[in-house]
Design an enzyme around this catalytic site. Structure first.
Site, PDB file in Angstrom:
ATOM      1  N   GLU A  17      47.996  58.475   7.779  1.00  0.00           N
ATOM      2  CA  GLU A  17      47.086  58.325   8.931  1.00  0.00           C
ATOM      3  C   GLU A  17      47.444  59.349  10.016  1.00  0.00           C
ATOM      4  OE1 GLU A  17      45.580  54.570   9.881  1.00  0.00           O
ATOM      5  OE2 GLU A  17      46.062  54.743  11.995  1.00  0.00           O
ATOM      6  N   THR A  48      42.064  58.403  13.013  1.00  0.00           N
ATOM      7  CA  THR A  48      41.718  57.296  13.910  1.00  0.00           C
ATOM      8  C   THR A  48      40.577  57.690  14.861  1.00  0.00           C
ATOM      9  OG1 THR A  48      43.328  57.904  15.580  1.00  0.00           O
ATOM     10  CG2 THR A  48      44.067  56.393  13.865  1.00  0.00           C
ATOM     11  N   ALA A  51      41.393  55.514  19.438  1.00  0.00           N
ATOM     12  CA  ALA A  51      42.597  54.713  19.686  1.00  0.00           C
ATOM     13  C   ALA A  51      43.566  55.511  20.553  1.00  0.00           C
ATOM     14  CB  ALA A  51      43.268  54.333  18.368  1.00  0.00           C
ATOM     15  N   HIS A  76      37.791  56.831  10.740  1.00  0.00           N
ATOM     16  CA  HIS A  76      37.677  55.527  11.392  1.00  0.00           C
ATOM     17  C   HIS A  76      36.471  55.569  12.334  1.00  0.00           C
ATOM     18  CE1 HIS A  76      42.232  54.371  10.973  1.00  0.00           C
ATOM     19  NE2 HIS A  76      41.781  55.029   9.915  1.00  0.00           N
ATOM     20  N   GLY A 107      37.307  47.618  17.085  1.00  0.00           N
ATOM     21  CA  GLY A 107      37.956  48.266  18.226  1.00  0.00           C
ATOM     22  C   GLY A 107      38.199  47.243  19.326  1.00  0.00           C
ATOM     23  N   ASP A 108      38.817  47.700  20.384  1.00  0.00           N
ATOM     24  CA  ASP A 108      39.132  46.827  21.527  1.00  0.00           C
ATOM     25  C   ASP A 108      38.558  47.433  22.788  1.00  0.00           C
ATOM     26  OD1 ASP A 108      40.752  44.794  20.261  1.00  0.00           O
ATOM     27  OD2 ASP A 108      42.223  46.391  19.940  1.00  0.00           O
ATOM     28  N   TYR A 143      44.723  41.607   8.528  1.00  0.00           N
ATOM     29  CA  TYR A 143      45.919  41.279   9.318  1.00  0.00           C
ATOM     30  C   TYR A 143      46.787  40.234   8.602  1.00  0.00           C
ATOM     31  CZ  TYR A 143      43.046  43.784  12.612  1.00  0.00           C
ATOM     32  OH  TYR A 143      42.271  44.774  13.199  1.00  0.00           O
ATOM     33  N   GLN A 210      60.070  51.354  21.352  1.00  0.00           N
ATOM     34  CA  GLN A 210      58.605  51.245  21.431  1.00  0.00           C
ATOM     35  C   GLN A 210      58.090  50.190  20.439  1.00  0.00           C
ATOM     36  OE1 GLN A 210      56.435  54.677  20.042  1.00  0.00           O
ATOM     37  NE2 GLN A 210      55.231  54.695  21.908  1.00  0.00           N
TER      38      GLN A 210
HETATM   39  P1  FAD Z   1      36.902  42.282  13.426  1.00  0.00           P
HETATM   40  O1  FAD Z   1      36.923  42.293  11.950  1.00  0.00           O
HETATM   41  O2  FAD Z   1      35.579  42.212  14.098  1.00  0.00           O
HETATM   42  O3  FAD Z   1      37.800  41.043  13.913  1.00  0.00           O
HETATM   43  C1  FAD Z   1      38.173  40.929  15.275  1.00  0.00           C
HETATM   44  C2  FAD Z   1      38.463  39.471  15.636  1.00  0.00           C
HETATM   45  O4  FAD Z   1      37.248  38.710  15.611  1.00  0.00           O
HETATM   46  C3  FAD Z   1      39.413  38.757  14.677  1.00  0.00           C
HETATM   47  O5  FAD Z   1      40.184  37.860  15.439  1.00  0.00           O
HETATM   48  C4  FAD Z   1      38.486  37.975  13.742  1.00  0.00           C
HETATM   49  O6  FAD Z   1      39.100  36.825  13.225  1.00  0.00           O
HETATM   50  C5  FAD Z   1      37.345  37.618  14.693  1.00  0.00           C
HETATM   51  N1  FAD Z   1      36.005  37.529  14.070  1.00  0.00           N
HETATM   52  C6  FAD Z   1      35.476  38.370  13.171  1.00  0.00           C
HETATM   53  N2  FAD Z   1      34.200  37.997  12.889  1.00  0.00           N
HETATM   54  C7  FAD Z   1      33.932  36.926  13.668  1.00  0.00           C
HETATM   55  C8  FAD Z   1      32.771  36.100  13.862  1.00  0.00           C
HETATM   56  N3  FAD Z   1      31.633  36.323  13.197  1.00  0.00           N
HETATM   57  N4  FAD Z   1      32.847  35.097  14.773  1.00  0.00           N
HETATM   58  C9  FAD Z   1      33.984  34.852  15.476  1.00  0.00           C
HETATM   59  N5  FAD Z   1      35.122  35.607  15.310  1.00  0.00           N
HETATM   60  C10 FAD Z   1      35.079  36.618  14.423  1.00  0.00           C
HETATM   61  N6  FAD Z   1      41.419  50.601  16.725  1.00  0.00           N
HETATM   62  C11 FAD Z   1      40.837  51.706  17.266  1.00  0.00           C
HETATM   63  O7  FAD Z   1      40.401  51.671  18.425  1.00  0.00           O
HETATM   64  N7  FAD Z   1      40.719  52.876  16.547  1.00  0.00           N
HETATM   65  C12 FAD Z   1      41.190  52.989  15.273  1.00  0.00           C
HETATM   66  O8  FAD Z   1      41.076  54.054  14.656  1.00  0.00           O
HETATM   67  C13 FAD Z   1      41.814  51.841  14.667  1.00  0.00           C
HETATM   68  N8  FAD Z   1      42.253  51.866  13.380  1.00  0.00           N
HETATM   69  C14 FAD Z   1      42.764  50.727  12.805  1.00  0.00           C
HETATM   70  C15 FAD Z   1      43.159  50.753  11.451  1.00  0.00           C
HETATM   71  C16 FAD Z   1      43.704  49.628  10.846  1.00  0.00           C
HETATM   72  C17 FAD Z   1      44.101  49.671   9.374  1.00  0.00           C
HETATM   73  C18 FAD Z   1      43.880  48.428  11.605  1.00  0.00           C
HETATM   74  C19 FAD Z   1      44.494  47.211  10.957  1.00  0.00           C
HETATM   75  C20 FAD Z   1      43.474  48.386  12.941  1.00  0.00           C
HETATM   76  C21 FAD Z   1      42.910  49.521  13.549  1.00  0.00           C
HETATM   77  N9  FAD Z   1      42.471  49.510  14.882  1.00  0.00           N
HETATM   78  C22 FAD Z   1      41.903  50.632  15.445  1.00  0.00           C
HETATM   79  C23 FAD Z   1      42.633  48.290  15.712  1.00  0.00           C
HETATM   80  C24 FAD Z   1      41.391  47.372  15.682  1.00  0.00           C
HETATM   81  O9  FAD Z   1      40.291  48.013  16.265  1.00  0.00           O
HETATM   82  C25 FAD Z   1      41.736  46.099  16.447  1.00  0.00           C
HETATM   83  O10 FAD Z   1      42.730  45.371  15.755  1.00  0.00           O
HETATM   84  C26 FAD Z   1      40.585  45.190  16.832  1.00  0.00           C
HETATM   85  O11 FAD Z   1      41.104  44.202  17.734  1.00  0.00           O
HETATM   86  C27 FAD Z   1      39.932  44.418  15.702  1.00  0.00           C
HETATM   87  O12 FAD Z   1      39.210  45.230  14.905  1.00  0.00           O
HETATM   88  P2  FAD Z   1      38.610  44.673  13.493  1.00  0.00           P
HETATM   89  O13 FAD Z   1      37.806  45.764  12.939  1.00  0.00           O
HETATM   90  O14 FAD Z   1      39.679  44.081  12.681  1.00  0.00           O
HETATM   91  O15 FAD Z   1      37.657  43.507  14.074  1.00  0.00           O
END
Ligand code: FAD
Length: 290
Positions: A17, A48, A51, A76, A107-108, A143, A210
């Site tokens: 990555e 990414t 992020a 991503h 994303g967040d 996760y 960190q």
């Molecule tokens: P989701 O799959 O939407 O899940 C987010 C939360 O919502 C979870 O708690 C889930 O249980 C809940 N949820 C899902 N669907 C529903 C529903 N229908 N109703 C209620 N709750 C629901 N961030 C970046 O900004 N850029 C990146 O490039 C990046 N790369 C990443 C790569 C990997 C491999 C990982 C593991 C994370 C990465 N992240 C990145 C971080 C990620 O964006 C965050 O962890 C974010 O908080 C959640 O993204 P997600 O796609 O898992 O969300």
């Protein structure tokens, strides 16, 4: 090349990555790092998106450069607060750059950001549904220690199943430092009918202090063996690099030995880390029975 075809080959594979430069920062140093990483012949490299403050527009350019280096790219893409039109623009740019693989993420939102306007994507599954007709190979995040916003692992897996059923070809895990947590999680996913390949995400730790902070926030479990390493070597970068590479290598070998063939290394633009890990794995990756 599509990642689902790489994974279907069933051979041990290691991917890396990288993150693109921040807005207005030069591409040169990142491209140099990517070219060096490409020489290690990873099965693919992911780039990414947005992020840690990196510029979103640079993801496509970096992913195109990864492919110029002869390595399939996984771009991503996050959807939180994005409009349907802006995602359509991203799709156009990805297509024009010849990218075939997209990691669909929610994303967040930054802490001080306003609530996204109605009609935006709420969850990553919404992005998967939007991208499915576009013929990309689609991945998503998962996760092993539960997403920090979700109270119960069973619910998190339920939402993951919904995301996979919307059209994912594979998922990649958040980092973990105890392989038993991954094995238990994988077994739960299979029991719940999540059947797509699960790529194990491994973070080689080179900055002890960190990572201790990040793990506290994300709830990632630090085994006592790992904590001892960080306590002893966290303030000595060279020693921490040696120890972090050794720990990650051990995790990867254990995963391969237990039949987990796909490992994604969070190399974070550090070719020296990737080179040392790949050197440790050389004969394992070239063994006849792989
Ligand atoms: P989701 O799959 O939407 O899940 C987010 C939360 O919502 C979870 O708690 C889930 O249980 C809940 N949820 C899902 N669907 C529903 C529903 N229908 N109703 C209620 N709750 C629901 N961030 C970046 O900004 N850029 C990146 O490039 C990046 N790369 C990443 C790569 C990997 C491999 C990982 C593991 C994370 C990465 N992240 C990145 C971080 C990620 O964006 C965050 O962890 C974010 O908080 C959640 O993204 P997600 O796609 O898992 O969300």
């Amino acid at each position: 090349m599509k990642i689902k075809d790489i994974l279907a080959a069933g051979r041990p594979s290691v991917s890396f990555e990288v993150f693109p430069p921040k807005k207005d920062a030069p591409f040169g140093p990142v491209k140099e790092a990517v070219a060096r990483l490409a020489r290690e012949r990873p099965s693919f490299m992911s780039v990414t998106y947005g992020a840690s403050g990196n510029a979103q527009a640079n993801t496509v350019e970096m992913a195109a450069f990864v492919q110029e280096c002869g390595v399939p790219a996984l771009a991503h893409l996050t959807c939180v607060a994005a409009s349907r039109d802006s995602i359509a623009e991203e799709v156009k740019a990805l297509r024009a750059a010849g990218i075939e693989n997209v990691l669909c993420l929610r994303g967040d939102l930054p802490k001080d950001a306003a609530e996204p306007p109605p009609g935006c994507f709420e969850h990553a599954a919404d992005l998967v549904r939007a991208l499915k007709p576009s013929q990309f190979c689609l991945g998503g995040a998962c996760y092993p220690e539960c997403h920090p916003e979700c109270e119960h692992m069973e619910d998190d897996i339920g939402w993951l199943k919904e995301k996979v059923d919307a059209g994912l070809d594979f998922v990649t895990t958040q980092m973990f430092f105890d392989n038993n947590i991954f094995y238990r999680y994988l077994s739960k996913l299979r029991d719940r009918g999540v059947t797509v390949p699960v790529i194990a995400g491994i973070m080689p730790v080179t900055n002890g202090r960190q990572i201790a902070r990040i793990c506290k926030i994300s709830g990632t479990y630090l085994p006592s063996r790992f904590k001892a390493i960080v306590d002893r070597y966290g303030d000595r970068p060279d020693a921490m690099l040696d120890a972090g590479v050794a720990y990650a290598t051990e995790q990867i070998i254990d995963l391969f030995a237990n039949g987990i063939n796909a490992v994604h290394v969070y190399t974070m633009n550090k070719p020296e880390v990737a080179e040392r890990i790949m050197s440790n794995l050389r004969s394992i990756l070239s063994a006849d029975d792989c």
